[in-house]
Design a protein around this motif. Sequence first.
Motif, PDB file in Angstrom:
ATOM      1  N   SER A   1     -72.561  37.453  82.585  1.00 37.28           N
ATOM      2  CA  SER A   1     -73.119  36.204  81.916  1.00 37.28           C
ATOM      3  C   SER A   1     -73.557  36.393  80.538  1.00 37.28           C
ATOM      4  CB  SER A   1     -74.267  35.864  82.946  1.00 37.28           C
ATOM      5  OG  SER A   1     -74.730  34.403  82.446  1.00 37.28           O
ATOM      6  N   GLY A   2     -73.200  35.470  79.879  1.00 36.12           N
ATOM      7  CA  GLY A   2     -73.712  35.538  78.529  1.00 36.12           C
ATOM      8  C   GLY A   2     -72.923  36.471  77.433  1.00 36.12           C
TER       9      GLY A   2
ATOM     10  N   LYS B   1     -67.633  34.690  77.034  1.00 34.17           N
ATOM     11  CA  LYS B   1     -66.382  34.002  77.693  1.00 34.17           C
ATOM     12  C   LYS B   1     -66.221  32.476  77.389  1.00 34.17           C
ATOM     13  CE  LYS B   1     -67.914  34.700  81.873  1.00 34.17           C
ATOM     14  NZ  LYS B   1     -69.033  35.391  81.799  1.00 34.17           N
ATOM     15  N   THR B   2     -67.207  31.727  77.622  1.00 39.48           N
ATOM     16  CA  THR B   2     -66.991  30.201  77.515  1.00 39.48           C
ATOM     17  C   THR B   2     -66.981  29.853  75.999  1.00 39.48           C
ATOM     18  OG1 THR B   2     -68.278  29.726  79.413  1.00 39.48           O
ATOM     19  CG2 THR B   2     -68.112  28.205  77.939  1.00 39.48           C
ATOM     20  N   THR B   3     -67.524  30.626  75.091  1.00 36.42           N
ATOM     21  CA  THR B   3     -67.326  30.399  73.741  1.00 36.42           C
ATOM     22  C   THR B   3     -66.214  30.773  73.375  1.00 36.42           C
ATOM     23  OG1 THR B   3     -69.764  31.088  73.371  1.00 36.42           O
ATOM     24  CG2 THR B   3     -68.396  31.194  71.413  1.00 36.42           C
TER      25      THR B   3
HETATM   26  P1  ATP Z   1     -71.812  32.546  81.388  1.00 38.18           P
HETATM   27  O1  ATP Z   1     -71.011  32.969  82.158  1.00 38.18           O
HETATM   28  O2  ATP Z   1     -73.282  32.735  81.931  1.00 38.18           O
HETATM   29  O3  ATP Z   1     -71.487  30.975  81.299  1.00 38.18           O
HETATM   30  P2  ATP Z   1     -70.412  33.297  78.846  1.00 38.18           P
HETATM   31  O4  ATP Z   1     -70.079  34.776  78.936  1.00 38.18           O
HETATM   32  O5  ATP Z   1     -69.492  32.161  78.981  1.00 38.18           O
HETATM   33  O6  ATP Z   1     -71.926  33.026  79.976  1.00 38.18           O
HETATM   34  P3  ATP Z   1     -71.261  32.129  76.625  1.00 38.18           P
HETATM   35  O7  ATP Z   1     -71.689  30.772  76.907  1.00 38.18           O
HETATM   36  O8  ATP Z   1     -70.042  32.049  75.677  1.00 38.18           O
HETATM   37  O9  ATP Z   1     -71.425  33.254  77.669  1.00 38.18           O
HETATM   38  O10 ATP Z   1     -72.465  32.319  75.534  1.00 38.18           O
HETATM   39  C1  ATP Z   1     -72.819  33.764  74.769  1.00 38.18           C
HETATM   40  C2  ATP Z   1     -73.761  33.912  74.100  1.00 38.18           C
HETATM   41  O11 ATP Z   1     -73.955  33.087  73.269  1.00 38.18           O
HETATM   42  C3  ATP Z   1     -74.869  33.696  75.009  1.00 38.18           C
HETATM   43  O12 ATP Z   1     -75.823  34.642  74.527  1.00 38.18           O
HETATM   44  C4  ATP Z   1     -75.267  32.311  74.796  1.00 38.18           C
HETATM   45  O13 ATP Z   1     -76.780  32.129  74.940  1.00 38.18           O
HETATM   46  C5  ATP Z   1     -75.020  32.118  73.354  1.00 38.18           C
HETATM   47  N1  ATP Z   1     -74.736  30.663  72.870  1.00 38.18           N
HETATM   48  C6  ATP Z   1     -73.615  29.983  73.670  1.00 38.18           C
HETATM   49  N2  ATP Z   1     -73.673  28.751  73.022  1.00 38.18           N
HETATM   50  C7  ATP Z   1     -74.730  28.660  72.260  1.00 38.18           C
HETATM   51  C8  ATP Z   1     -75.296  27.609  71.351  1.00 38.18           C
HETATM   52  N3  ATP Z   1     -74.738  26.483  71.222  1.00 38.18           N
HETATM   53  N4  ATP Z   1     -76.338  27.806  70.564  1.00 38.18           N
HETATM   54  C9  ATP Z   1     -77.013  29.066  70.611  1.00 38.18           C
HETATM   55  N5  ATP Z   1     -76.640  30.078  71.517  1.00 38.18           N
HETATM   56  C10 ATP Z   1     -75.612  29.812  72.022  1.00 38.18           C
END
Ligand code: ATP
Length: 360
Positions: free
Chosen positions: A38-39, A42-44
Amino acid sequence: MSSVVIDGVARQFDNHRALNDVSITIEQGEFFSLLGPSGCGKTTLLNIIAGFLSPNKGRVLIGGKDVTALPPYQRHIGMVFQNYALFPHLSVADNVAFGLKVRKVTRNEQQRRVTEALKQVRLEGLAQRMPHQLSGGQQQRVAIARALAIEPQVLLLDEPLSNLDARLRKEMQDELRALQQRVGITTVLVTHDQEEALTLSDRIGILGQGELQQTGAPAALYRQPANRFVAEFVGQANLFHVSAQNGRYQARDHFVAAGAALQLSAAQPAGASSLLIVRPERVQFSTEPQQFASNGSVASVKEVSFAGATLRLVCQLPGGGEIRVQPAEAHFSQLPAPGDRCYLHWQAADVIVLPAQESV
Ligand code: ATP
């Protein structure tokens, strides 16, 4: 031609660096998963491929074309989200037709594509149902049909199965893989579930703290992880810090008290100070007394959990450390119990050596 190219992509949120110089090439027809905790970003990254977010640096190419500046609807992508996002007031057929109406596809063509997409997800008979009349798995299949109906170049899936219960999730994984192979569409899946990524993917990109840690086929990541992060995230790992003495390796930590040296196969030279990994299922477990000159130890069973085909054991080494063991359930007429004395051993060829710089 490569289907999706992510070229030096970086993304910052305020002071937080979510992605740092990530480059991945995904081939035509490939099922590629982005896996990480998590974090990790990936989603970014998926949102940058889709066009919902812009990178601060780098480019995205789809089908050879630079789409970095294009909005999502001009990128030829189909997207499926975790929460399905079906329109509750529209029938299954109208949900699937939605993207086609927006694109002003003719009525006849809409009908043809809706029928085809529902057939691909095996929901032909349910076109007139409303979303609330469907199970969770059926709703998710409608979401996939809706994404496929626009005949995208790439299918992007953001944790699409995580709202389903464990059994349905397994069924849907099999269906998703079969569907992707039937349709032959390039697919990018975001998941934090390593088993899901290992089962579904042709290749996986492991993300950790915004950095791409390793890309490879599931078996390659498992057998030769590039670093400790990958070794511990893909499967389970027993880790030994070692130092070399006259060509033999001595564990620097708990294993040393067991008095047994670690032996490597000739193909695996380790540095003077390295990190060795042994997978739990490669450790042979016995309650019959044995002696080991290397790669083995007496131990005592500490925890036993039953996992169906295998047992998951945690065993205590005499020096105080622990080692995970995963023997096949079929080996035992009587299951081991906490406190049992046991004898653990593995082959030199089953030791994974990490590069020296990864061993600190
Ligand atoms: P998860 O499995 O929990 O969804 P992830 O791997 O998809 O996590 P992301 O959602 O891509 O992670 O987030 C990556 C990092 O960027 C995290 O630390 C998150 O808090 C931060 N982040 C994501 N979107 C934003 C935003 N709009 N503003 C500020 N920080 C963000």
